[in-house]
Scaffold this active site. Sequence first.
Site, mmCIF file in Angstrom:
data_model
loop_
_atom_site.group_PDB
_atom_site.id
_atom_site.type_symbol
_atom_site.label_atom_id
_atom_site.label_comp_id
_atom_site.label_asym_id
_atom_site.label_seq_id
_atom_site.Cartn_x
_atom_site.Cartn_y
_atom_site.Cartn_z
ATOM 1 N N GLU A 1 -45.191 32.121 -10.694
ATOM 2 C CA GLU A 1 -43.948 32.673 -11.236
ATOM 3 C C GLU A 1 -42.830 31.662 -11.098
ATOM 4 O O GLU A 1 -42.839 30.836 -10.178
ATOM 5 C CB GLU A 1 -43.542 33.921 -10.450
ATOM 6 C CG GLU A 1 -44.413 35.097 -10.743
ATOM 7 C CD GLU A 1 -43.911 36.375 -10.084
ATOM 8 O OE1 GLU A 1 -44.610 37.374 -10.171
ATOM 9 O OE2 GLU A 1 -42.817 36.353 -9.474
ATOM 10 N N CYS B 1 -35.689 28.726 -9.550
ATOM 11 C CA CYS B 1 -36.488 28.899 -8.345
ATOM 12 C C CYS B 1 -37.925 28.525 -8.738
ATOM 13 O O CYS B 1 -38.572 29.273 -9.475
ATOM 14 C CB CYS B 1 -36.349 30.368 -7.945
ATOM 15 S SG CYS B 1 -37.102 30.801 -6.421
ATOM 16 N N CYS C 1 -49.878 31.210 -1.008
ATOM 17 C CA CYS C 1 -49.381 30.489 0.165
ATOM 18 C C CYS C 1 -50.286 30.820 1.336
ATOM 19 O O CYS C 1 -50.729 31.959 1.483
ATOM 20 C CB CYS C 1 -47.949 30.906 0.482
ATOM 21 S SG CYS C 1 -47.249 30.027 1.909
ATOM 22 N N CYS D 1 -46.562 35.058 5.840
ATOM 23 C CA CYS D 1 -45.415 35.763 6.419
ATOM 24 C C CYS D 1 -45.519 37.241 6.032
ATOM 25 O O CYS D 1 -45.858 37.572 4.896
ATOM 26 C CB CYS D 1 -44.102 35.174 5.913
ATOM 27 S SG CYS D 1 -43.929 33.437 6.331
ATOM 28 N N CYS E 1 -43.578 38.836 2.929
ATOM 29 C CA CYS E 1 -43.588 38.084 1.673
ATOM 30 C C CYS E 1 -44.819 38.424 0.833
ATOM 31 O O CYS E 1 -45.949 38.361 1.324
ATOM 32 C CB CYS E 1 -43.571 36.590 1.995
ATOM 33 S SG CYS E 1 -43.758 35.532 0.553
ATOM 34 N N CYS F 1 -36.594 36.590 -4.479
ATOM 35 C CA CYS F 1 -37.609 35.953 -3.647
ATOM 36 C C CYS F 1 -38.432 37.011 -2.927
ATOM 37 O O CYS F 1 -37.914 38.006 -2.483
ATOM 38 C CB CYS F 1 -36.961 35.037 -2.634
ATOM 39 S SG CYS F 1 -36.228 33.613 -3.423
HETATM 40 N N1 SAH Z 1 -42.384 28.906 1.686
HETATM 41 C C1 SAH Z 1 -41.016 28.529 1.664
HETATM 42 C C2 SAH Z 1 -40.376 28.665 0.300
HETATM 43 C C3 SAH Z 1 -40.778 29.852 -0.523
HETATM 44 S S1 SAH Z 1 -40.250 31.422 0.095
HETATM 45 C C4 SAH Z 1 -40.244 29.302 2.701
HETATM 46 O O1 SAH Z 1 -40.799 30.228 3.286
HETATM 47 O O2 SAH Z 1 -39.104 28.946 2.961
HETATM 48 C C5 SAH Z 1 -38.511 31.363 -0.317
HETATM 49 C C6 SAH Z 1 -37.639 32.270 0.527
HETATM 50 O O3 SAH Z 1 -37.894 33.639 0.191
HETATM 51 C C7 SAH Z 1 -37.873 32.124 2.008
HETATM 52 O O4 SAH Z 1 -36.656 32.054 2.702
HETATM 53 C C8 SAH Z 1 -38.618 33.405 2.308
HETATM 54 O O5 SAH Z 1 -38.534 33.742 3.660
HETATM 55 C C9 SAH Z 1 -37.927 34.376 1.387
HETATM 56 N N2 SAH Z 1 -38.621 35.644 1.199
HETATM 57 C C10 SAH Z 1 -39.935 35.895 1.274
HETATM 58 N N3 SAH Z 1 -40.191 37.203 1.082
HETATM 59 C C11 SAH Z 1 -39.002 37.797 0.875
HETATM 60 C C12 SAH Z 1 -38.592 39.141 0.609
HETATM 61 N N4 SAH Z 1 -39.480 40.127 0.515
HETATM 62 N N5 SAH Z 1 -37.281 39.379 0.441
HETATM 63 C C13 SAH Z 1 -36.382 38.380 0.507
HETATM 64 N N6 SAH Z 1 -36.683 37.093 0.754
HETATM 65 C C14 SAH Z 1 -37.992 36.804 0.946
HETATM 66 FE FE1 SF4 Z 2 -45.358 31.295 2.276
HETATM 67 FE FE2 SF4 Z 2 -43.924 33.442 1.650
HETATM 68 FE FE3 SF4 Z 2 -43.967 32.548 4.159
HETATM 69 FE FE4 SF4 Z 2 -42.660 31.116 2.269
HETATM 70 S S1 SF4 Z 2 -42.150 33.177 2.984
HETATM 71 S S2 SF4 Z 2 -44.093 30.347 3.855
HETATM 72 S S3 SF4 Z 2 -44.007 31.547 0.503
HETATM 73 S S4 SF4 Z 2 -45.735 33.357 3.015
#
Ligand code: SAH
Ligand code: SF4
Length: 337
Positions: free
Chosen positions: A83, A97, A104, A108, A111, A328
């Site tokens: 995306e 973005c 990934c 997390c 996410c 995000c």
């Molecule tokens: N992997 C990298 C970049 C991609 S994620 C990282 O983790 O930084 C980009 C951002 O989106 C990160 O700050 C992540 O923590 C945030 N993010 C992930 N899931 C989210 C959610 N459900 N709501 C808001 N932000 C989220």
């Molecule tokens: Fe990966 Fe999502 Fe964690 Fe970023 S926030 S490192 S995309 S699992």
Amino acid sequence: MDRDRVGALLAEWGEPAYRLTQGVQAQGAGADTWEQVSSMGKALRARLSGHEPLWTLRPVERLVSRDGTVKWRLELADGREIEMVLIAHARGRRTLCVSSQVGCALACRFCATGSMGFGRDLTTWEIVDQALLARREAEADGARLSNVVFMGMGEPMQNLDAVLAASEELHRPAPGLGLSARQIAISTSGWVPGIQRLAGYPLPLRLAISLHAADDETRGALMPVNARFPIANLMAECRRYCDATGRRVFIEYLLLDGVNDDPADARRLANHLRDGRFHVNLIEYNPTDGGFRSSRPERRERFLIALERAGIEASVRRSRGADVAAACGPRAARATA
Ligand code: SAH
Ligand code: SF4
């Protein structure tokens, strides 16, 4: 366009190298296929068509949010999907973005990309093509692609060669995209070797750290990567980065109701940010299947005030495009074909 592959084909066929630039320029000007690259002869267009697509990705879905945010689902040559999201700002500016991986590996808990698991790294050209497509869209709308953030799918520090090569192309003057390096931001969950590498990298790219908690227990429960790079280790690396580059580091902090949004968390966070140059972005959570809730506005406000009282510069980043699941987090394109 996969410039490595197209370049090799052109060389093999004895074609001049400027054909490659013609292809790139045509992508920017609106060509979808080699047949539409009018600067090339018909025979060469047909020959290229038989070997390699003009674009490394193909839009399969385009959703426009009420706030003007556009989300695309893009299909790659091997059928996998990613995306990208284009966010509209005032004065005709657009932030893209971009994704750096399919899925990934870092899992997390909050996410949606993390819950997909890891598919594969994107190539440099799959990243650049996202930007070319976004610029085309912005310009068709009378706007300008002003910023690119690696905040789509994937952990950019785990695909850093391709991310840096793509950033060089985003920065390079035409036929590159001519963005200033400060308008390109790499966001990481705290992958320390990548931060070290970025500290010594000549291009002054922006660095954002997804911290999301101020103690190891909470962060470890949210982000498994914390077991490998705990907060003290990560923050020490960020301070080294500030010292080495003279640049600020942006701290991303997702506010989750009852998990990490107490004023005491804000004070703990402030303690980690004493030395060095940091700016905190408080992020609104976009609900996924992780079972979390977004902090209530009054909790968010108290958190912000506690940070400011502790002398930390902070702002709240509003979620954009939530009605098309563009913000995000809720990225859940299919990881496999
Ligand atoms: N992997 C990298 C970049 C991609 S994620 C990282 O983790 O930084 C980009 C951002 O989106 C990160 O700050 C992540 O923590 C945030 N993010 C992930 N899931 C989210 C959610 N459900 N709501 C808001 N932000 C989220
Ligand atoms: Fe990966 Fe999502 Fe964690 Fe970023 S926030 S490192 S995309 S699992």
